[in-house]
Motif scaffolding. Sequence first.
Motif, short mmCIF file in Angstrom:
data_model
loop_
_atom_site.label_atom_id
_atom_site.label_comp_id
_atom_site.label_asym_id
_atom_site.label_seq_id
_atom_site.Cartn_x
_atom_site.Cartn_y
_atom_site.Cartn_z
N THR A 151 0.08 -14.66 -21.76
CA THR A 151 1.11 -14.22 -22.11
C THR A 151 1.58 -14.70 -23.37
N ALA A 152 1.27 -15.20 -23.40
CA ALA A 152 2.21 -15.43 -25.40
C ALA A 152 2.08 -14.39 -26.06
N LEU A 153 0.35 -13.75 -26.18
CA LEU A 153 0.07 -12.42 -27.10
C LEU A 153 1.44 -11.44 -26.34
N VAL A 154 1.92 -11.45 -25.13
CA VAL A 154 2.50 -10.56 -24.24
C VAL A 154 3.73 -10.45 -25.29
N ALA A 182 5.68 -18.69 -19.65
CA ALA A 182 5.43 -17.21 -19.16
C ALA A 182 6.78 -16.87 -19.51
N LEU A 183 7.36 -17.70 -18.56
CA LEU A 183 8.85 -17.69 -17.71
C LEU A 183 10.23 -17.57 -19.05
N VAL A 184 10.24 -18.15 -19.87
CA VAL A 184 11.10 -18.27 -20.74
C VAL A 184 10.49 -17.26 -21.76
N LEU A 185 8.74 -17.93 -22.44
CA LEU A 185 8.79 -16.56 -23.83
C LEU A 185 9.63 -15.32 -23.62
N VAL A 186 8.73 -14.93 -22.63
CA VAL A 186 8.49 -13.69 -22.18
C VAL A 186 9.96 -13.14 -22.39
N PRO A 187 10.81 -13.63 -21.19
CA PRO A 187 12.07 -12.50 -20.84
C PRO A 187 12.72 -13.07 -22.51
N ALA A 188 12.46 -14.14 -23.08
CA ALA A 188 13.22 -14.03 -24.12
C ALA A 188 12.51 -12.96 -25.56
N ALA A 199 9.14 -8.97 -19.21
CA ALA A 199 9.62 -9.38 -17.76
C ALA A 199 8.44 -10.47 -16.77
N VAL A 200 8.36 -11.12 -16.29
CA VAL A 200 7.38 -12.23 -14.75
C VAL A 200 7.50 -11.53 -13.87
N ILE A 201 6.54 -10.83 -13.39
CA ILE A 201 7.12 -10.99 -11.89
C ILE A 201 5.62 -10.86 -11.11
N ARG A 227 6.70 -12.36 -4.99
CA ARG A 227 7.53 -13.01 -4.70
C ARG A 227 8.17 -14.34 -5.59
N PRO A 228 9.45 -14.91 -4.90
CA PRO A 228 10.17 -15.28 -6.02
C PRO A 228 9.59 -16.33 -7.31
N LEU A 229 9.22 -16.97 -8.14
CA LEU A 229 8.73 -17.51 -9.06
C LEU A 229 9.83 -18.79 -9.06
N ASP A 230 9.74 -19.58 -9.03
CA ASP A 230 10.51 -21.36 -9.22
C ASP A 230 9.17 -22.37 -9.04
#
Length: 277
Positions: A201-204, A228-234, A238-240, A245-248
């Motif tokens: 996911t870091a490579l994404v 990934a929930l921080v790195l990818v949207p920044a 997108a991370v889904i 289902r919600p990721l929490d």
Amino acid sequence: MFYGALVTFIAWPIPEPDLPASVNSVLADAANAAAAAYRTARQMLTRPELSEEVAMGADGTPTMRVDSLVEDAIAESAQANRVNLLSEEAGFLDNGSSTTLVIDPLDGSANAASGVPLSCFSGVLTRDSIAVEAVTVWLDTGRVWWARVGQSTPYRTTGRTTLDGAAVSLLRPKRNNGDAWQRVAARAGRLRILGTTCLETALVAEGSVDAFADPGSDTLRIVDLAAALVLVPAAGGAVIDAHGRPLDFDPDLTRRWSGIAAATSALADQLAEAVLG
């Protein structure tokens, strides 16, 4: 160096993480503790010793000795910094703080124990269950990906919007997702299976690959996806969850997701559609 059946130690050194100066000290301490423990384990233990199953983790999967050694070092760091810890093996450790360190102490344990140089420490700092900062360390190289919520980052995804011809990393196919795995593979232009979600996911996030996916096997825990929930949207991605289902940041580590990290929301949605058929 000798080769053959008698050689079971892993010889190459583990460097210090190349952490930016602005990384929160709690995250930095945890990352350095992880790298130091992993370095010592590889110097002192054989491959069979590293991979020995020593406990059952809070996530319901066996804990290898190398996992335990690295996590114990991080737990000591979290206690010294007076923050809570949510970790793959130990579960939730309450140190009476509103701040929790959510970690995968050693993502890619099987790689690490066998000498394949693809394993990561991954940590996210949360305050009142809201993520504020994340760091992923590729332990075998010291390379670091870091992002803080609300601040600019040098990482940029590829911006790809279509699955056809995309470069995609996947979890290995499993008994319950063979058809979904094949649907994604048939449309992708290039596939990789690295065995470490946090690195993939870091490579994404940095644009080396277009997407990563668990194609419907419901394997991933929140600790696998937290950074990934921080790195990818920044980085514009997108991370889904493939099933919507919600990721929490739930401390219940028996929960599972089929996580997707993609260069764009459009690509994430196309991957989810392919998984669901």
